[in-house]
Scaffold this motif. Sequence first.
Motif, PDB file in Angstrom:
ATOM      1  N   TYR A  54       0.835  -1.196   0.000  1.00  0.00           N
ATOM      2  CA  TYR A  54       0.000   0.000   0.000  1.00  0.00           C
ATOM      3  C   TYR A  54       0.874   1.252   0.000  1.00  0.00           C
ATOM      4  O   TYR A  54       0.636   2.194  -0.764  1.00  0.00           O
ATOM      5  CB  TYR A  54      -0.941  -0.004   1.212  1.00  0.00           C
ATOM      6  CG  TYR A  54      -1.654   1.301   1.421  1.00  0.00           C
ATOM      7  CD1 TYR A  54      -2.720   1.659   0.609  1.00  0.00           C
ATOM      8  CD2 TYR A  54      -1.253   2.188   2.412  1.00  0.00           C
ATOM      9  CE1 TYR A  54      -3.372   2.860   0.780  1.00  0.00           C
ATOM     10  CE2 TYR A  54      -1.904   3.391   2.590  1.00  0.00           C
ATOM     11  CZ  TYR A  54      -2.959   3.726   1.775  1.00  0.00           C
ATOM     12  OH  TYR A  54      -3.606   4.926   1.939  1.00  0.00           O
ATOM     13  N   THR A  86      -4.941  -2.392  -0.306  1.00  0.00           N
ATOM     14  CA  THR A  86      -5.542  -1.175  -0.855  1.00  0.00           C
ATOM     15  C   THR A  86      -6.926  -0.892  -0.304  1.00  0.00           C
ATOM     16  O   THR A  86      -7.361   0.261  -0.296  1.00  0.00           O
ATOM     17  CB  THR A  86      -5.595  -1.256  -2.390  1.00  0.00           C
ATOM     18  OG1 THR A  86      -6.281  -2.456  -2.761  1.00  0.00           O
ATOM     19  CG2 THR A  86      -4.198  -1.267  -2.971  1.00  0.00           C
ATOM     20  N   HIS A  89      -7.302   1.810   2.220  1.00  0.00           N
ATOM     21  CA  HIS A  89      -7.154   3.208   1.790  1.00  0.00           C
ATOM     22  C   HIS A  89      -8.402   4.025   2.099  1.00  0.00           C
ATOM     23  O   HIS A  89      -8.303   5.194   2.461  1.00  0.00           O
ATOM     24  CB  HIS A  89      -6.829   3.276   0.299  1.00  0.00           C
ATOM     25  CG  HIS A  89      -6.726   4.674  -0.208  1.00  0.00           C
ATOM     26  ND1 HIS A  89      -5.723   5.528   0.190  1.00  0.00           N
ATOM     27  CD2 HIS A  89      -7.519   5.381  -1.050  1.00  0.00           C
ATOM     28  CE1 HIS A  89      -5.903   6.702  -0.398  1.00  0.00           C
ATOM     29  NE2 HIS A  89      -6.974   6.636  -1.154  1.00  0.00           N
TER      30      HIS A  89
END
Length: 99
Positions: A54, A86, A89
Amino acid sequence: MAVVAVNYRLSPKEKAPGYIEDAATAVAWAFAHIASYGGDPAKIYVSGHSAGGYLALMVGLDSSYLHKYGVDANRIKGLAPISGQTNTHYTIKRNVDNL
């Protein structure tokens, strides 16, 4: 080939974007110093596993993190995130947007 293995401050003790900035600092260091170790700054790849994947993506795809060090993210030869987390996020973005 040279490998620069780095660490970063961990969540939850450190909040975003602190650990992303740690990764950007490491990548900027590589651009500034890799030639002195026999490396080629035109051939820098950024990789990481899980949270490191990430971080590799954030540093490579959001140019603002490297910009503050005078490094153009487009100079990164390639990104190799391995099992990059991800999906986290969205949580991190929500936290940063609320700062």
